[in-house]
Design a protein around this motif. Structure first.
Motif, PDB file in Angstrom:
ATOM      1  N   ALA A   1     -51.004  54.726   9.661  1.00 12.28           N
ATOM      2  CA  ALA A   1     -51.071  55.161   8.265  1.00 12.28           C
ATOM      3  C   ALA A   1     -50.721  54.009   7.331  1.00 12.28           C
ATOM      4  O   ALA A   1     -51.346  53.834   6.272  1.00 12.28           O
ATOM      5  N   LEU A   2     -49.739  53.207   7.720  1.00 10.97           N
ATOM      6  CA  LEU A   2     -49.348  52.049   6.910  1.00 10.97           C
ATOM      7  C   LEU A   2     -50.500  51.051   6.810  1.00 10.97           C
ATOM      8  O   LEU A   2     -50.807  50.545   5.721  1.00 10.97           O
TER       9      LEU A   2
ATOM     10  N   SER B   1     -53.727  51.680   7.231  1.00 12.17           N
ATOM     11  CA  SER B   1     -54.796  52.278   6.436  1.00 12.17           C
ATOM     12  C   SER B   1     -54.535  52.085   4.950  1.00 12.17           C
ATOM     13  O   SER B   1     -55.448  51.759   4.173  1.00 12.17           O
ATOM     14  N   LYS B   2     -53.290  52.283   4.557  1.00 15.66           N
ATOM     15  CA  LYS B   2     -52.924  52.102   3.156  1.00 15.66           C
ATOM     16  C   LYS B   2     -53.122  50.661   2.721  1.00 15.66           C
ATOM     17  O   LYS B   2     -53.664  50.383   1.639  1.00 15.66           O
ATOM     18  N   GLU B   3     -52.702  49.721   3.563  1.00 17.17           N
ATOM     19  CA  GLU B   3     -52.813  48.304   3.212  1.00 17.17           C
ATOM     20  C   GLU B   3     -54.269  47.846   3.159  1.00 17.17           C
ATOM     21  O   GLU B   3     -54.655  47.031   2.325  1.00 17.17           O
TER      22      GLU B   3
ATOM     23  N   GLN C   1     -41.575  47.948   5.627  1.00 14.96           N
ATOM     24  CA  GLN C   1     -42.459  47.630   4.506  1.00 14.96           C
ATOM     25  C   GLN C   1     -43.370  46.463   4.849  1.00 14.96           C
ATOM     26  O   GLN C   1     -42.919  45.462   5.415  1.00 14.96           O
ATOM     27  N   SER C   2     -44.646  46.588   4.487  1.00 13.38           N
ATOM     28  CA  SER C   2     -45.587  45.488   4.646  1.00 13.38           C
ATOM     29  C   SER C   2     -45.433  44.542   3.460  1.00 13.38           C
ATOM     30  O   SER C   2     -45.555  44.973   2.307  1.00 13.38           O
TER      31      SER C   2
ATOM     32  N   GLY D   1     -56.778  49.781   2.477  1.00 14.31           N
ATOM     33  CA  GLY D   1     -57.536  50.562   1.506  1.00 14.31           C
ATOM     34  C   GLY D   1     -58.707  51.260   2.157  1.00 14.31           C
ATOM     35  O   GLY D   1     -59.734  51.515   1.526  1.00 14.31           O
TER      36      GLY D   1
ATOM     37  N   ASN E   1     -59.532  54.286   5.380  1.00 15.01           N
ATOM     38  CA  ASN E   1     -59.010  55.221   6.364  1.00 15.01           C
ATOM     39  C   ASN E   1     -59.515  54.837   7.750  1.00 15.01           C
ATOM     40  O   ASN E   1     -60.726  54.787   7.985  1.00 15.01           O
TER      41      ASN E   1
ATOM     42  N   GLU F   1     -47.497  56.528  12.405  1.00 14.63           N
ATOM     43  CA  GLU F   1     -46.906  56.015  11.159  1.00 14.63           C
ATOM     44  C   GLU F   1     -47.408  54.604  10.858  1.00 14.63           C
ATOM     45  O   GLU F   1     -47.717  54.278   9.697  1.00 14.63           O
ATOM     46  N   GLU F   2     -47.504  53.781  11.889  1.00 11.67           N
ATOM     47  CA  GLU F   2     -47.987  52.416  11.692  1.00 11.67           C
ATOM     48  C   GLU F   2     -49.472  52.392  11.341  1.00 11.67           C
ATOM     49  O   GLU F   2     -49.917  51.585  10.518  1.00 11.67           O
TER      50      GLU F   2
END
Length: 299
Positions: A177-178, A180-182, A238-239, A184, A186, A174-175
């Protein structure tokens, strides 16, 4: 004050010469500093420390110290130390000096190294919690001051972020994935590059209310030749801010909080340690690298 150290004519004292313009040496210095940081500022780890005490003065050392500092500092204590590996030239001292006879005003701990002349290589507000680590890969012992580690980088003593009580762990899916999202990007895709998988470290911390996290990403892909991304995560996952730190080395301030009550985040930088406000992202304080000076001069 910047002072260029001159190597001795008859013999070389390995920890102290300044190397100018040599790219190989600069690269070695950064590698050694990183290794020193890893070995001597381990999050959650114990550092073997030789405690320093001024309870018993070395009379010869005291005489040397008073000649250099006695005019400006009525309070002078001095002991001999080994900042490097023991050799035939015990020419290193640690002092405690103060403007008043009981050291209540302008009281400092000072480290001196003799290299043809006495050089002051460390001066900080005095503390009783003072010690030395084992000799590090840079050839000099780290100085431990109230838990903060000061490492020798071949030219000067450099502060490290305060990592007391920080325990590093691997990131969960989960962390990851967070992050990766931040970022931008993968993380699984970057793993397939020549850089290999990034190292994603998590620290569970108390920044404001407890239950927060600091997530650090270390990889040449994301850090390049400079600083690494560091994400601050609130207690609901939340980041809310990204900051950057050299080598991804971070810590928590024990005393400094920003205007909104957040504990300062300490980050390693090229100037020393920069303390960042989590709520604004702006620097609150910088703990600078120690500048070398002729002993007895005003810094």
């Amino acid at each position: 004050m910047n002072f260029l150290l001159q190597p001795p004519h008859k013999r070389s004292r390995s920890p102290l010469p300044i190397y100018t313009g040599a790219l190989l040496v600069i690269m070695w210095a950064f590698a050694a500093l990183a290794q020193d940081t890893e070995k001597n500022n381990n999050p959650g780890g114990d550092i073997p420390v030789q405690q320093l005490s001024f309870a018993r003065n070395d009379q010869q050392a005291l005489s040397i110290a008073r000649r250099m500092y006695g005019r400006d500092f009525p309070y002078v204590k001095a002991v001999r130390v080994w900042l490097e590996a023991p050799n035939d030239d015990p020419e290193q001292l640690f002092l405690k000096i103060g403007k008043s006879r009981n050291c209540d005003t302008e009281c400092f701990n000072v480290a001196l190294f003799h290299n043809e002349k006495w050089l002051e290589i460390y001066r900080r507000p005095a503390t009783d919690a003072l010690g030395l680590s084992a000799v590090t890969p840079t050839g000099m012992r780290s100085i431990i001051e109230d838990g903060r580690v000061w490492t020798w980088n071949t030219q000067s003593y450099t502060p490290q972020p305060d990592q007391k009580d920080l325990v590093e762990r691997a990131a969960t899916e989960e962390e990851l994935a967070l992050v990766s999202k931040e970022l931008g990007a993968n993380i699984d895709q970057t793993t397939a590059t020549s850089f290999g998988p990034p190292e994603v470290s998590v620290y569970d911390v108390d920044i404001l209310e407890g239950g927060e996290k600091i997530i650090v990403v270390r990889s040449p892909y994301f850090c390049g030749q400079s600083t690494c991304p560091v994400f601050l995560i609130n207690n609901i996952g939340q980041s809310y801010r990204m900051i950057r730190a050299l080598e991804g080395v971070v810590g928590l301030s024990r005393t400094l909080r920003d205007e909104n009550g957040f504990r300062g985040i300490e980050t390693l930088s090229r100037n020393g340690v920069t303390v960042i406000s989590p709520s604004t992202g702006k620097p609150m304080e910088t703990i600078l690298i120690q500048q070398v000076a002729i002993a007895g001069t005003v810094k």
